[in-house]
Design an enzyme around this catalytic site. Sequence first.
Site, PDB file in Angstrom:
ATOM      1  N   ASP A 122      35.520  14.927  39.977  1.00 26.15           N
ATOM      2  CA  ASP A 122      35.853  15.182  41.220  1.00 26.15           C
ATOM      3  C   ASP A 122      37.415  14.879  41.420  1.00 26.15           C
ATOM      4  O   ASP A 122      37.699  13.414  41.479  1.00 26.15           O
ATOM      5  CB  ASP A 122      35.229  14.623  42.244  1.00 26.15           C
TER       6      ASP A 122
ATOM      7  N   GLU B 141      47.601  15.627  38.538  1.00 25.47           N
ATOM      8  CA  GLU B 141      47.282  17.044  38.675  1.00 25.47           C
ATOM      9  C   GLU B 141      45.626  17.509  38.947  1.00 25.47           C
ATOM     10  O   GLU B 141      44.914  16.931  38.395  1.00 25.47           O
ATOM     11  CB  GLU B 141      47.670  17.713  37.392  1.00 25.47           C
TER      12      GLU B 141
ATOM     13  N   LYS C 270      35.706  35.175  48.279  1.00 25.15           N
ATOM     14  CA  LYS C 270      34.646  35.709  49.326  1.00 25.15           C
ATOM     15  C   LYS C 270      35.074  34.725  50.557  1.00 25.15           C
ATOM     16  O   LYS C 270      35.031  33.764  50.508  1.00 25.15           O
ATOM     17  CB  LYS C 270      33.244  35.620  48.985  1.00 25.15           C
TER      18      LYS C 270
ATOM     19  N   ASP D   5      40.491  27.663  41.480  1.00 25.04           N
ATOM     20  CA  ASP D   5      39.406  28.740  41.565  1.00 25.04           C
ATOM     21  C   ASP D   5      39.745  29.490  42.905  1.00 25.04           C
ATOM     22  O   ASP D   5      39.862  28.611  44.162  1.00 25.04           O
ATOM     23  CB  ASP D   5      38.219  28.324  41.665  1.00 25.04           C
TER      24      ASP D   5
ATOM     25  N   ARG E  82      48.464  29.195  28.928  1.00 24.69           N
ATOM     26  CA  ARG E  82      47.961  30.270  28.415  1.00 24.69           C
ATOM     27  C   ARG E  82      47.248  31.148  29.740  1.00 24.69           C
ATOM     28  O   ARG E  82      47.231  32.555  29.386  1.00 24.69           O
ATOM     29  CB  ARG E  82      46.892  30.033  27.408  1.00 24.69           C
ATOM     30  N   TYR E  83      46.612  30.470  30.380  1.00 25.31           N
ATOM     31  CA  TYR E  83      46.060  31.149  31.665  1.00 25.31           C
ATOM     32  C   TYR E  83      46.979  32.031  32.357  1.00 25.31           C
ATOM     33  O   TYR E  83      46.841  33.286  32.793  1.00 25.31           O
ATOM     34  CB  TYR E  83      45.321  30.003  32.494  1.00 25.31           C
TER      35      TYR E  83
ATOM     36  N   ASP F 207      47.835  33.356  41.128  1.00 24.26           N
ATOM     37  CA  ASP F 207      47.948  34.743  40.652  1.00 24.26           C
ATOM     38  C   ASP F 207      47.051  35.554  41.517  1.00 24.26           C
ATOM     39  O   ASP F 207      46.847  36.751  41.159  1.00 24.26           O
ATOM     40  CB  ASP F 207      48.019  34.818  39.170  1.00 24.26           C
TER      41      ASP F 207
END
Length: 234
Positions: free
Chosen positions: A114, A62, A140, A136, A212-213, A172
């Site tokens: 990493d 993961e 941009k 993440d 939870r996220y 999402d």
Amino acid sequence: MTAHKEGDPTTLNRLYGRSIGKPLRAYQQGLVDDFLPQISVPTEGPVTAERLFGSERPLHFEIGFGSGEHLADRANMLPDHGLIGAEPFLNGVAGALAHAKEQRLANIRLHHGDALEVLSRIPDASLSFIYLLHPDPWPKARHAKRRMMNDGPVQMFADKLKPGGEFRFGTDHDIYLRHALMVMQRHTDSFDWLAEGPADWQDRPSGWCETRYEKKAREVFGHEVWYFRYRRKD
């Protein structure tokens, strides 16, 4: 001059984003100091099931496990498999350590740092699953090269998965969604998209827990969540 610059996480050779948030509580710091060394991925040499767990078994990896909820859920569901997680955010590592300790999950190994460095040391065609859940988005355009869903990392995923192994991706974020689909379209020689209709990417698949996220993204921010499963071709 354009917003696009060459490179992706396999060539940038640096981590972006936060490495630590709120100060750790005493219990969390104790886990990092005392428990993490016991279940850490070795810092050098090949990363294999035999080396990590003492026997051959299916391996899962993961990338960016957050607080470790999904990692712990899969480890609990599949006690005979080995779960490897990499996360640069120390507070997340502390959360995953708490899950592993409190649930007595002996089949988890963690790396604070990493993910691609660890992945590079896993022999090719060794992994049964790779997970990239809510990475993440770097929305941009000038930051697009920082996204984990780019050609270099995806090619590495293909290399490290066994034939028939599965890559699971969830987001999402609509910008990241479109970008990821374009990237995966360039890798159809390596992956089959396991979807027959909209329900396959709109509904959470069996065995894929809600973190939870994800719950916050859906209920607090009103975001849609999309789920993708890709199978490594023979």
